[in-house]
Design an enzyme around this catalytic site. Structure first.
Site, PDB file in Angstrom:
ATOM      1  N   HIS A 186       6.740  -3.986  -4.531  1.00  0.00           N
ATOM      2  CA  HIS A 186       5.417  -3.836  -3.936  1.00  0.00           C
ATOM      3  C   HIS A 186       5.132  -2.486  -3.338  1.00  0.00           C
ATOM      4  O   HIS A 186       4.028  -2.233  -2.869  1.00  0.00           O
ATOM      5  CB  HIS A 186       5.202  -4.895  -2.846  1.00  0.00           C
ATOM      6  CG  HIS A 186       4.865  -6.237  -3.388  1.00  0.00           C
ATOM      7  ND1 HIS A 186       3.577  -6.637  -3.638  1.00  0.00           N
ATOM      8  CD2 HIS A 186       5.651  -7.264  -3.771  1.00  0.00           C
ATOM      9  CE1 HIS A 186       3.577  -7.867  -4.129  1.00  0.00           C
ATOM     10  NE2 HIS A 186       4.825  -8.268  -4.227  1.00  0.00           N
ATOM     11  N   LYS A 225      -8.394  -3.355   6.518  1.00  0.00           N
ATOM     12  CA  LYS A 225      -7.047  -3.437   5.953  1.00  0.00           C
ATOM     13  C   LYS A 225      -6.081  -3.172   7.088  1.00  0.00           C
ATOM     14  O   LYS A 225      -6.501  -2.776   8.178  1.00  0.00           O
ATOM     15  CB  LYS A 225      -6.852  -2.409   4.830  1.00  0.00           C
ATOM     16  CG  LYS A 225      -7.326  -1.003   5.219  1.00  0.00           C
ATOM     17  CD  LYS A 225      -7.192   0.025   4.097  1.00  0.00           C
ATOM     18  CE  LYS A 225      -8.178  -0.123   2.984  1.00  0.00           C
ATOM     19  NZ  LYS A 225      -7.611  -0.629   1.746  1.00  0.00           N
ATOM     20  N   ARG A 226      -4.763  -3.352   6.867  1.00  0.00           N
ATOM     21  CA  ARG A 226      -3.824  -3.031   7.930  1.00  0.00           C
ATOM     22  C   ARG A 226      -3.966  -1.552   8.321  1.00  0.00           C
ATOM     23  O   ARG A 226      -4.359  -0.712   7.517  1.00  0.00           O
ATOM     24  CB  ARG A 226      -2.384  -3.319   7.473  1.00  0.00           C
ATOM     25  CG  ARG A 226      -2.046  -4.791   7.513  1.00  0.00           C
ATOM     26  CD  ARG A 226      -2.183  -5.377   8.912  1.00  0.00           C
ATOM     27  NE  ARG A 226      -1.115  -4.958   9.775  1.00  0.00           N
ATOM     28  CZ  ARG A 226      -0.037  -5.674  10.055  1.00  0.00           C
ATOM     29  NH1 ARG A 226       0.111  -6.888   9.550  1.00  0.00           N
ATOM     30  NH2 ARG A 226       0.900  -5.227  10.867  1.00  0.00           N
ATOM     31  N   LYS A 276      -2.956   4.810   4.726  1.00  0.00           N
ATOM     32  CA  LYS A 276      -4.266   4.279   4.339  1.00  0.00           C
ATOM     33  C   LYS A 276      -5.412   5.165   4.858  1.00  0.00           C
ATOM     34  O   LYS A 276      -6.560   5.009   4.467  1.00  0.00           O
ATOM     35  CB  LYS A 276      -4.425   2.842   4.851  1.00  0.00           C
ATOM     36  CG  LYS A 276      -3.527   1.834   4.123  1.00  0.00           C
ATOM     37  CD  LYS A 276      -3.683   0.442   4.697  1.00  0.00           C
ATOM     38  CE  LYS A 276      -2.749  -0.588   4.079  1.00  0.00           C
ATOM     39  NZ  LYS A 276      -3.263  -1.173   2.828  1.00  0.00           N
ATOM     40  N   THR A 333      -5.641  -4.816  -2.904  1.00  0.00           N
ATOM     41  CA  THR A 333      -6.397  -5.956  -3.444  1.00  0.00           C
ATOM     42  C   THR A 333      -7.743  -6.047  -2.739  1.00  0.00           C
ATOM     43  O   THR A 333      -8.684  -6.617  -3.275  1.00  0.00           O
ATOM     44  CB  THR A 333      -5.638  -7.280  -3.263  1.00  0.00           C
ATOM     45  OG1 THR A 333      -5.183  -7.370  -1.904  1.00  0.00           O
ATOM     46  CG2 THR A 333      -4.472  -7.381  -4.225  1.00  0.00           C
ATOM     47  N   LYS A 370     -11.713  -7.206  -4.015  1.00  0.00           N
ATOM     48  CA  LYS A 370     -12.625  -8.157  -3.359  1.00  0.00           C
ATOM     49  C   LYS A 370     -13.998  -7.525  -3.152  1.00  0.00           C
ATOM     50  O   LYS A 370     -15.035  -8.150  -3.382  1.00  0.00           O
ATOM     51  CB  LYS A 370     -12.057  -8.593  -1.996  1.00  0.00           C
ATOM     52  CG  LYS A 370     -10.716  -9.299  -2.062  1.00  0.00           C
ATOM     53  CD  LYS A 370     -10.097  -9.409  -0.647  1.00  0.00           C
ATOM     54  CE  LYS A 370      -8.619  -9.744  -0.725  1.00  0.00           C
ATOM     55  NZ  LYS A 370      -7.921  -9.489   0.558  1.00  0.00           N
TER      56      LYS A 370
HETATM   57  C1  LIG Z   1      -6.977  -8.652   0.896  1.00  0.00           C
HETATM   58  C2  LIG Z   1      -6.454  -8.587   2.269  1.00  0.00           C
HETATM   59  C3  LIG Z   1      -5.601  -7.547   2.642  1.00  0.00           C
HETATM   60  C4  LIG Z   1      -5.201  -6.434   1.704  1.00  0.00           C
HETATM   61  O1  LIG Z   1      -6.140  -5.396   1.803  1.00  0.00           O
HETATM   62  P1  LIG Z   1      -5.847  -3.927   1.221  1.00  0.00           P
HETATM   63  O2  LIG Z   1      -7.131  -3.221   1.393  1.00  0.00           O
HETATM   64  O3  LIG Z   1      -5.501  -4.121  -0.228  1.00  0.00           O
HETATM   65  O4  LIG Z   1      -4.742  -3.367   2.008  1.00  0.00           O
HETATM   66  C5  LIG Z   1      -5.134  -7.511   3.940  1.00  0.00           C
HETATM   67  N1  LIG Z   1      -5.487  -8.452   4.837  1.00  0.00           N
HETATM   68  C6  LIG Z   1      -6.318  -9.465   4.510  1.00  0.00           C
HETATM   69  C7  LIG Z   1      -6.675 -10.470   5.545  1.00  0.00           C
HETATM   70  C8  LIG Z   1      -6.836  -9.567   3.224  1.00  0.00           C
HETATM   71  O5  LIG Z   1      -7.652 -10.588   2.914  1.00  0.00           O
END
Ligand SMILES: *Cc1c(COP(=O)(O)O)cnc(C)c1O
Length: 810
Positions: free
Chosen positions: A356, A544-545, A550, A652, A656
């Site tokens: 990952h 995101k985190r 990032k 991911t 979305k």
């Molecule tokens: C999809 C998702 C992530 C991943 O987000 P990235 O932008 O790909 O880092 C992290 N936390 C939650 C709650 C998510 O639904």
């Protein structure tokens, strides 16, 4: 029961009385939630039993997806959606004067994961069941999920997430399927008829109790299982009722230490934490999960364990469950009497591993001393695997000492989990094209040379059922009005929307839905933060985190630059913007926490400056998680995917947003590359260094952050503002950020990409002014998002890696 709403209403009232001893008038929202949840749970139980039985009778191969994280979020609405009963329930509850959304909101998120990796595992379970595939999840039932984030004076505060405070309606405790897991002690070797045997002695026993959660497929009868393990002490009357005080206290300590194993989720995302308890959690999951799989294999499938690779696949989600390799070896050799060679053949044909990340700080490397003390027998097996592997390497690369020590599983007094996973698996996959290429050509090139046939790519995906149909039902319904229902089972059919990209009536519907979603989010923002935002402004979102790579910092610097421009010229003609953030920082990640404070500090200044005429707003929504994501993402105009190229394995979140019609501003990193390939450069805003440029700088140097500071007055102003109390802050508050950039030479190329980022945001602004053009691009994005359904991803795993086929449940 759900055939018509009258029957539903009657059943609802009866279940309410049964579960809460209350009438509808007296019932609290939680009572109503428990009632509906209990009804749905019992509604799926027949299909659940049936699915298990059908798999057993079919003799088909099954996959077990081992993951330390499953970030499920809520299940009530997605279960009702998958069961096709959402409408009947909604209408029935309306009749009773109950609002379905208010019930759905009662469910506590199951936050058993940190971020992308855990959410991926949850999307995969949904797709596996929806594609009628025989596959199950194996995880840990943490008593506390990922911490709840509160903001106090702009700082992150962590509160425990006690998600089991109310009964969890979806789980079933299966005491009858409990197993024992052993820790510590020592191993005795004996000669038995010339055979070496190994006996584990003086160990501590942990009782692993499974809790099963049904995973409901979409519009089929499949109900798979997510098995979550809980650690409990083995209690005997002797310990409990001993009159010996010392023994009794020993027992209490033992009980407490055991319960700790499944107590909490480690809050580190993409960061290795070398704690003994974490290794304990990993072995606990692997040993309990594997024992129960093999028990059911022996109980049901009358085949020899020799045929294991034809009947099951054990999938290793990141290196966290990589101990499944030596654990399977241990069971086959010590308990089932297989030779090393046979056990190794079986093991390496049964395990598959997903990588990952390439971040070095995420690599799991356990000190030998700790490993050996906790898992003495497993350590012996890992040592033997390593010795045999290195012996083979000597034959392949005679005399190449350096190459072999780089490949070894044990080196520098550490066990390297990624090496163990690669050597012990028949498949190693990356999670996006670019990521897999970087693995093959750079990070794991030496392993790629040894095992080229093992490496393959499986670009991540997201379930369009949760992230489009459930989170954005109005958009889903307009899509169906335009192209029919086939896209629901064949998400690639979304491509049919391309025909409507220039259709004014469809454009209008898509714009109206976006506006409605923005109004709903604005209301949520007002309720949560008190901040009033303009729903006609551009909703520019980064959720995101929080991580240096990032680059939330790049986003903040751009906001500061915009603010500086507006202060100079309050009449500057820009499209009003609302910048929305959501992000949890690991509690011990100081740099990340400083960025949270910076975002909130800037927000405070910007939101309260009357000179800028409300053209900018900055919002930080606390406690970002699955349910909050479901509110935010459908309302986004712009999706910020701005990681330093080469650092984000896939992402991911990017998928979305795209599926909900946001336009991406992003670097050529992770799956952004594939999003760009699909929609074309006209429908995405790409900026910044390429991964190749970044990796070349890392290898050969040549980047000097300070020279950008010296030459670009915008950059100098922004950085100086960090240190001069410009935001009304303490002057040393943000010094770590300042020095990270200027003294440590800006590891993530924030300054290097700044100019191009600002310029690209000007293009975003210009494009947004032409609303017709914008919505056209938005529709093109939705049309191409079908590729990023996890149904496509899981289809590829099933055929290329797992070798499993659909099983129809009657
Ligand atoms: C999809 C998702 C992530 C991943 O987000 P990235 O932008 O790909 O880092 C992290 N936390 C939650 C709650 C998510 O639904």
């Amino acid at each position: 029961m759900f055939s018509d709403k009258e029957v539903f209403k009657k059943e609802f009232i009866e279940t309410l009385e049964y579960t809460s001893s209350k009438t509808l008038d007296e019932a609290s929202p939680i009572n109503l939630y428990n009632t509906l949840g209990t009804m749905i749970r019992s509604y799926v139980s027949k299909n659940w039993i049936n699915t298990i039985k059908t798999y057993q009778q079919s003799g088909e191969k099954q996959v077990y997806y081992f993951s330390m994280e499953f970030l499920l979020g809520r299940l009530l609405q997605s279960n009702m959606l998958n069961l096709n009963i959402l409408n009947i329930v909604k209408e029935g509850l309306d009749d009773l004067g109950v609002n379905i959304d208010a019930i759905v909101e009662q469910e506590h998120d199951a936050g058993l994961g940190n971020g992308g990796l855990g959410r991926l595992a949850a999307c995969f379970l949904d797709s596996i069941a929806s594609l009628q595939l025989p596959g199950h999840g194996c995880g840990i039932r943490y008593k506390y999920g990922l911490f709840e984030q509160k903001l106090v004076d702009g700082y992150q505060l962590e509160l425990p997430d006690y998600w089991l405070k109310e009964d969890y309606v979806w789980e079933v405790r299966r005491t009858d399927r409990s197993v024992h897991v052993r820790f510590g002690g020592h191993v005795e070797m004996n000669q038995d008829n010339g055979e070496l045997t190994f006996e584990h002695k003086n160990y501590e026993t942990v009782l692993a109790v499974p809790y099963d959660v049904p995973i409901v497929g979409f519009d089929n009868n499949t109900v798979n299982t997510l098995r979550l393990w809980s650690a409990e002490p083995v209690i005997t009357g002797y310990d409990m009722y001993t009159s010996d005080r010392e023994n009794y206290y020993k027992f209490l300590n033992y009980k407490r230490s055991i319960e700790t194993i499944s107590e909490f989720l480690y809050p580190d995302d993409s960061h290795f934490e070398g704690k003994k308890l974490r290794l304990k959690q990993q072995y606990f999951l692997v040993s309990a999960g594997l024992q129960s799989i093999l028990q059911s294999y022996k109980r049901k499938i009358k085949a020899s364990l020799r045929d294991l690779p034809e009947k099951i696949v054990l999938h290793i989600n990141d290196t966290h469950p990589a101990l499944i390799v030596p654990e399977l070896m241990r069971i086959l050799i010590d308990e089932e009497g297989f030779s090393w060679e046979d056990a190794w053949r079986i093991t390496t044909q049964t395990c598959a591993y997903t990588n990952h990340t390439t971040l070095v700080e995420a690599l799991e490397k356990w000190p030998i001393s700790l490993f050996k003390e906790l898992l003495p027998r497993i350590y012996m097996i890992v040592e033997e695997i390593n010795e045999r592997f290195c012996r083979d390497l000597w034959l392949k690369y005679p005399g190449e000492y350096n190459r072999i020590s780089e490949l070894a599983i044990i080196a520098d007094e550490q066990v390297r989990m990624a090496h163990l996973a690669i050597v012990g698996s028949f498949s190693v996959n990356g999670v996006a094209k670019l990521h897999t290429d970087i693995l093959k050509e750079r990070e794991m090139n030496n392993f790629y040379q040894v095992y080229p046939e093992k490496f393959n790519n499986k670009t991540n995906g997201i379930t369009h059922r949760r992230w489009l149909m459930s989170a954005n039902p109005k958009l889903a319904s307009h899509i169906t009005d335009a192209i029919g229902t086939r896209w629901i089972k064949q998400p690639r059919d979304l491509i049919g929307l391309l025909k409507y990209a220039n259709d004014s009536s469809f454009q209008e519907k898509v714009s109206q839905v976006k506006l409605d979603n923005k109004i709903a989010l604005a209301k949520y923002i007002k309720a949560q933060t008190g901040i009033v935002v303009d729903e006609h402004s551009i909703f520019d979102v980064q959720v995101k985190r929080l991580h240096a790579y990032k680059r939330q910092l790049l986003n903040v610097f751009h906001i500061m630059e915009l603010y500086n421009l507006l202060r100079e010229n309050p009449n500057l003609d820009i499209v009003p913007r609302t910048f929305i953030f959501g992000a949890k920082a690991a509690p011990s990640y100081f740099f990340a926490k400083e960025i949270i404070k910076l975002i909130n500090t800037v927000a405070n200044v910007v939101n309260n400056d009357p000179h800028i005429q409300g053209k900018l707003k900055v919002v930080f929504l606390e406690n970002y998680g699955v349910s909050i994501a479901e509110k935010i993402i459908p309302a986004a105009d712009v999706s910020e995917q701005i990681s330093t190229a080469s650092k984000e394995a896939s992402g991911t979140g990017n998928m979305k947003f795209m599926m909900n019609g946001a336009l991406t501003i992003g670097t050529l990193d992770g799956a952004n590359v594939e999003i760009c390939d699909m929609v074309g450069r006209d429908n995405i805003f790409i900026f910044g260094l390429t991964s190749e440029e970044v990796l070349n700088y890392y290898s050969h140097g040549g980047y000097v952050a300070r020279s950008i500071y010296n030459n670009d007055p915008r950059v100098r102003t922004v950085l100086d503002q960090l240190m001069d109390g410009f935001c009304g802050n303490d002057k040393v508050e943000f010094k770590d950020i300042y020095y990270h950039i200027l003294s440590n030479n800006d590891e993530y190329f924030v300054l290097k990409d700044f100019d191009n980022y600002v310029e690209t945001h000007q293009k975003v602004d210009l494009t947004y002014r032409d609303q017709k053009d914008w919505v056209k691009k938005s529709i093109v994005n939705i049309a191409h998002s079908g590729k990023f359904s996890s149904d496509r991803t899981i289809g590829e795993y099933a055929t290329d890696i797992w070798g499993i086929r659909p099983v129809i449940i009657k």
